[in-house]
Design an enzyme around this catalytic site. Structure first.
Site, short mmCIF file in Angstrom:
data_model
loop_
_atom_site.label_atom_id
_atom_site.label_comp_id
_atom_site.label_asym_id
_atom_site.label_seq_id
_atom_site.Cartn_x
_atom_site.Cartn_y
_atom_site.Cartn_z
N ALA A 195 3.09 -1.92 8.73
CA ALA A 195 2.59 -3.20 9.63
C ALA A 195 3.20 -4.34 9.76
O ALA A 195 4.14 -4.70 8.80
CB ALA A 195 0.98 -3.23 9.34
N VAL B 188 0.77 -1.28 0.11
CA VAL B 188 0.04 -0.10 -0.04
C VAL B 188 0.90 1.38 0.02
O VAL B 188 0.49 2.26 -0.81
CB VAL B 188 -1.03 0.02 1.28
CG1 VAL B 188 -1.83 1.44 1.28
CG2 VAL B 188 -1.90 -1.23 0.96
N TRP C 27 -7.18 -8.98 1.71
CA TRP C 27 -6.57 -9.78 0.42
C TRP C 27 -6.08 -8.66 -0.59
O TRP C 27 -5.92 -8.77 -1.66
CB TRP C 27 -7.63 -10.54 -0.37
CG TRP C 27 -8.45 -11.65 0.59
CD1 TRP C 27 -8.51 -11.53 1.82
CD2 TRP C 27 -9.01 -12.59 -0.08
NE1 TRP C 27 -9.36 -12.77 2.06
CE2 TRP C 27 -9.65 -13.20 0.89
CE3 TRP C 27 -9.50 -12.77 -1.46
CZ2 TRP C 27 -10.65 -14.58 0.74
CZ3 TRP C 27 -10.31 -14.00 -1.64
CH2 TRP C 27 -10.82 -14.97 -0.61
N THR D 259 2.78 -7.86 9.06
CA THR D 259 1.76 -8.53 8.34
C THR D 259 1.72 -9.90 7.98
O THR D 259 1.09 -10.53 7.21
CB THR D 259 1.37 -7.86 6.75
OG1 THR D 259 2.73 -7.86 6.08
CG2 THR D 259 0.97 -6.52 6.94
N TYR E 149 -2.30 -12.08 14.84
CA TYR E 149 -2.16 -10.80 13.72
C TYR E 149 -3.58 -10.08 14.06
O TYR E 149 -3.55 -8.61 14.19
CB TYR E 149 -1.83 -11.46 12.34
CG TYR E 149 -2.20 -10.37 11.27
CD1 TYR E 149 -1.36 -9.24 11.12
CD2 TYR E 149 -3.25 -10.24 10.47
CE1 TYR E 149 -1.45 -8.24 9.99
CE2 TYR E 149 -3.58 -9.63 9.57
CZ TYR E 149 -2.79 -8.25 9.33
OH TYR E 149 -3.02 -7.17 8.33
#
Ligand SMILES: NC(=O)c1ccc[n+]([C@@H]2O[C@H](COP(=O)([O-])OP(=O)(O)OC[C@H]3O[C@@H](n4cnc5c(N)ncnc54)[C@H](OP(=O)(O)O)[C@@H]3O)[C@@H](O)[C@H]2O)c1
Length: 296
Positions: A59, A12, A149, A61, A124
């Site tokens: 993050a 992102v 996703w 992840t 998580y």
């Protein structure tokens, strides 16, 4: 406007960077410049850069690995967002933060709405839910965008794994009983940049975000299974010749259970912020169109 972006090398973050750059003076701090596991370093960085807006695209992840590193996952996903929010609040700034479908256990038969109570299945998901709560508890104007996703041409993700294994293997087993919306990182970045632009056009970014603050679901439209997502990828890339076999999640070894239903309802984003992301099939086609042509 000074904008501070964390996680600029993530999926992102990579997509956000070029879209945020024209909207202000962007400072992008990767892990080498700011380790989010270090709360003091976060405070010092925010005070040094004095942003009006923080966009936290960083993050922890690694969903499976988190089961054996719960403290680290909690520090990065749970504590750090709250510290970013607190420090933003001291400056009169605002925060944009991302969260996940994994805050839910997937037991509902319908798409999840923002008011559904979270019930994460693993470390998580719990750490991300904690992050949502620390941000909201800070009282700082904040948008929390829950997505699902995520894929793109940068970073490690399902799309890239399928493109690779589709060429290497003769056959591939892919889970066909988990439902969700594959979401292109670019779609998240475009929606975020549109909203930052709207906020910037208003009298004050933090006031604008405060007036519309809270949790929003933000995914590409529609829903599918991992198996059908893989089929859609292969249909557009003839070099992926592996035969796809649908399997139940119970046949796929994993240290943590994933939600069977990851569908998030995006109505609140459309109704309150007037933003709708493209359907997942359109986003996938746009993403794959950016891959280099197949050599003959
Ligand atoms: N990926 C998904 O399928 C998915 C699904 C739902 C929600 N989300 C959420 O969407 C957001 C963006 O995810 P993404 O897919 O873009 O993640 P990503 O590709 O894994 O990128 C995460 C970024 O965070 C950075 N990071 C990790 N630990 C850090 C630390 N201690 N200090 C500073 N930076 C650190 C990573 O740096 P390095 O490059 O150095 O590792 C990486 O650049 C996250 O909030 C995630 O929880 C993701």
């Amino acid at each position: 406007m000074n904008i501070l972006l964390t996680g600029p090398q993530g999926q992102v973050g990579t997509a956000l960077r070029p879209l945020l750059e024209p909207l202000g003076t962007l400072t992008a701090l990767g892990r080498d410049a700011l380790d989010l596991a270090d709360a003091d370093a976060i405070r010092a960085a925010v005070q040094r850069h004095r942003p009006q807006l923080i966009v936290n695209a960083a993050a922890y992840t690694a969903v499976d690995r988190a089961e054996t590193e719960p403290e680290l996952a909690q520090a990065i996903n749970g504590v750090a967002p709250g510290v970013l929010a607190e420090e933003a609040g001291r400056l009169g700034a605002a925060l944009i933060h991302y969260s996940t479908d994994y805050v839910f256990d997937g037991s509902h038969a319908r798409p999840y709405v923002e008011t559904d109570p979270p019930h994460p299945l693993g470390v998580y998901g719990r750490s991300k839910w904690m992050g949502e709560q620390t941000v909201l508890a800070s009282g700082t104007p904040a948008w929390i965008f829950r997505t699902s996703w995520v894929y793109g041409l940068a970073g490690a993700n399902f799309l890239k794994t399928m493109l690779r294994l589709g060429q290497e293997r003769e056959s591939l087993n892919v889970v066909n009983d988990q439902w969700g919306a594959p979401t292109w990182a670019r779609s998240i970045a475009e929606a975020t940049a549109t909203l930052v632009q709207q906020a910037r056009n208003s009298e004050d970014v933090a006031d604008f975000i405060r007036r519309h603050q809270g949790v929003y679901h933000m995914t590409n439209g529609g829903a599918t299974t991992w198996f059908a997502f893989a089929q859609a990828i292969f249909a557009q890339r003839p070099e992926c010749r592996a035969r796809l076999n649908p399997i139940p999640a119970s046949a796929y070894p994993s240290p943590v259970r994933r939600p069977a239903n990851s569908r998030l309802c995006n109505d609140r984003l459309a109704q309150c912020l007037h933003v709708t992301l493209p359907d997942w099939q359109d986003a996938l086609a746009r993403c794959l169109a950016e891959l280099p042509p197949i050599p003959r």
